[in-house]
Design a protein around this motif. Structure first.
Motif, short mmCIF file in Angstrom:
data_model
loop_
_atom_site.label_atom_id
_atom_site.label_comp_id
_atom_site.label_asym_id
_atom_site.label_seq_id
_atom_site.Cartn_x
_atom_site.Cartn_y
_atom_site.Cartn_z
N MET A 156 -16.45 -3.24 -2.95
CA MET A 156 -15.73 -2.56 -1.80
C MET A 156 -14.40 -2.74 -2.16
O MET A 156 -13.59 -3.78 -2.67
N MET A 157 -13.50 -1.87 -1.90
CA MET A 157 -12.11 -1.62 -2.12
C MET A 157 -11.29 -2.69 -0.90
O MET A 157 -11.57 -2.43 0.16
N GLN A 158 -10.12 -3.56 -1.54
CA GLN A 158 -9.62 -4.35 -0.49
C GLN A 158 -8.28 -3.76 -0.56
O GLN A 158 -7.63 -3.61 -1.75
N TRP A 159 -7.69 -3.21 0.70
CA TRP A 159 -6.12 -2.70 0.50
C TRP A 159 -5.15 -3.76 0.98
O TRP A 159 -5.43 -4.54 1.90
N GLN A 160 -4.01 -3.95 0.33
CA GLN A 160 -3.05 -4.79 1.01
C GLN A 160 -1.73 -4.05 0.64
O GLN A 160 -1.31 -3.46 -0.05
N CYS A 161 -0.72 -4.06 1.84
CA CYS A 161 0.51 -3.50 1.75
C CYS A 161 1.42 -4.86 1.96
O CYS A 161 1.52 -5.07 3.23
N LEU A 162 2.11 -5.11 0.95
CA LEU A 162 3.06 -6.24 0.94
C LEU A 162 4.43 -5.89 0.55
O LEU A 162 4.65 -5.01 -0.46
N GLY A 163 5.41 -6.52 1.27
CA GLY A 163 6.73 -6.82 0.76
C GLY A 163 6.93 -7.56 -0.70
O GLY A 163 5.94 -8.17 -0.96
N PHE A 164 7.96 -7.40 -1.55
CA PHE A 164 8.14 -8.20 -2.62
C PHE A 164 7.83 -9.52 -2.52
O PHE A 164 6.96 -10.17 -3.26
N THR A 197 -3.61 5.48 -9.97
CA THR A 197 -5.08 4.73 -10.17
C THR A 197 -5.19 4.40 -11.65
O THR A 197 -4.59 4.96 -12.95
N SER A 198 -5.94 3.30 -11.94
CA SER A 198 -6.25 2.83 -13.08
C SER A 198 -7.36 3.93 -13.72
O SER A 198 -8.00 4.59 -13.25
N GLU A 199 -7.28 3.81 -15.03
CA GLU A 199 -8.15 4.79 -15.93
C GLU A 199 -9.44 4.50 -15.41
O GLU A 199 -10.42 5.47 -15.13
N ALA A 200 -10.08 3.36 -15.04
CA ALA A 200 -11.59 2.95 -14.80
C ALA A 200 -11.78 3.41 -13.42
O ALA A 200 -12.89 3.80 -13.20
N ALA A 201 -10.67 3.86 -12.58
CA ALA A 201 -11.10 4.10 -11.11
C ALA A 201 -10.90 5.63 -10.91
O ALA A 201 -11.15 6.22 -9.92
N ARG A 202 -10.63 6.51 -12.02
CA ARG A 202 -10.53 7.84 -11.79
C ARG A 202 -11.93 8.51 -11.53
O ARG A 202 -13.10 8.25 -12.32
N GLY A 203 -11.88 9.62 -11.02
CA GLY A 203 -13.15 10.42 -10.82
C GLY A 203 -13.84 9.96 -9.54
O GLY A 203 -15.04 10.58 -9.22
N ARG A 204 -13.25 9.09 -8.77
CA ARG A 204 -13.87 8.66 -7.66
C ARG A 204 -13.58 8.78 -6.21
O ARG A 204 -13.93 8.34 -5.35
N HIS A 223 4.66 -2.49 -1.24
CA HIS A 223 3.83 -2.35 -2.62
C HIS A 223 2.24 -2.30 -1.79
O HIS A 223 1.78 -3.07 -1.43
N LEU A 224 1.74 -1.07 -1.91
CA LEU A 224 0.37 -0.70 -1.58
C LEU A 224 -0.56 -0.95 -2.89
O LEU A 224 -0.42 -0.29 -3.89
N MET A 225 -1.56 -1.90 -2.69
CA MET A 225 -2.65 -2.13 -3.86
C MET A 225 -3.89 -1.92 -3.05
O MET A 225 -4.31 -2.33 -2.14
N ALA A 226 -4.77 -1.43 -4.07
CA ALA A 226 -6.22 -1.50 -4.12
C ALA A 226 -6.81 -2.36 -4.93
O ALA A 226 -7.01 -1.96 -6.25
N TYR A 227 -7.63 -3.44 -4.59
CA TYR A 227 -8.17 -4.25 -5.43
C TYR A 227 -9.89 -4.05 -5.48
O TYR A 227 -10.29 -4.03 -4.33
N GLU A 228 -10.43 -4.05 -6.53
CA GLU A 228 -11.75 -4.05 -6.44
C GLU A 228 -12.52 -5.00 -7.12
O GLU A 228 -12.25 -5.09 -8.46
N ASP A 229 -13.44 -5.99 -6.76
CA ASP A 229 -13.66 -7.00 -7.50
C ASP A 229 -12.74 -7.93 -8.33
O ASP A 229 -12.74 -8.33 -9.57
N GLY A 230 -11.58 -8.10 -7.80
CA GLY A 230 -10.46 -8.83 -8.60
C GLY A 230 -9.59 -8.04 -9.20
O GLY A 230 -8.64 -8.49 -9.72
N VAL A 231 -9.79 -6.78 -9.55
CA VAL A 231 -9.34 -5.83 -10.34
C VAL A 231 -8.15 -4.87 -9.63
O VAL A 231 -8.80 -4.38 -8.76
N LEU A 232 -7.03 -4.71 -9.96
CA LEU A 232 -6.17 -3.82 -9.30
C LEU A 232 -6.51 -2.27 -9.90
O LEU A 232 -6.59 -1.89 -10.92
N MET A 233 -6.92 -1.56 -9.05
CA MET A 233 -7.39 -0.23 -9.36
C MET A 233 -6.46 0.95 -8.94
O MET A 233 -6.61 2.15 -9.41
#
Length: 155
Positions: free
Chosen positions: A1-9, A82-89, A50-60
């Motif tokens: 499951m994708m975990q979204w975080q939007c954080l200041g520096f 998006t990371s190369e591994a996340a493309r096409g989804r 900075h808006l980040m989407a992590y899946e299983d501890g990996v930034l996607m």
């Protein structure tokens, strides 16, 4: 499951900062064969998120939200990837939807401007962005400035 975080520096952990910088270099410098000043001084500026989407501890997926006056007269979204591994989804679309959501939370009703790689004009057009510049070269890659205008009366 994708975990979204939007954080200041100042809210980023050391690991998150490393993940962000590594993904940005992997995509924009290595994959696109474009040596450019990736660390541009904007990451630490006041109001940047900075808006980040992590899946299983990996930034996607990642993008950067910038307040008006930093890179454009309007609010801006940049470093969209998006990371190369996340493309096409469909994660890129979800990333932009999340980015637009957080931009609206941070700066309600404000227009958003982007410097889009020209070949992605249709992609950003799906989110309501329209071109407002001629094509130009940035770091050897064709770009075009695009704007999403919000309904100011709804603010």
């Amino acid at each position: 499951m994708m975990q979204w975080q939007c954080l200041g520096f100042d809210e980023l952990t050391t690991q998150q900062l490393y993940d962000v910088l590594k993904l940005r270099v992997d995509v924009f410098v290595v994959e696109q064969h474009c040596p450019y000043p990736e660390i541009d001084g904007h990451d630490t500026a006041e109001g940047v998120h900075h808006l980040m989407a992590y899946e299983d501890g990996v930034l996607m997926a990642y993008l950067r939200l910038l307040p008006a006056g930093l890179t454009y007269d309007a609010v801006s979204i940049g470093r969209v990837m998006t990371s190369e591994a996340a493309r096409g989804r469909g994660l890129g679309h979800e990333l932009m939807q999340q980015g637009l959501y957080f931009a609206e939370q941070l700066w309600p009703g404000q227009a958003i401007e982007i410097g889009a790689q020209s070949h992605l004009q249709g992609y950003y057009g799906r989110f309501g962005f329209t071109p407002f510049s001629e094509e130009y070269l940035e770091d050897g890659i064709p770009h075009i400035d695009m704007r999403l205008t919000k309904n100011q009366s709804a603010a």
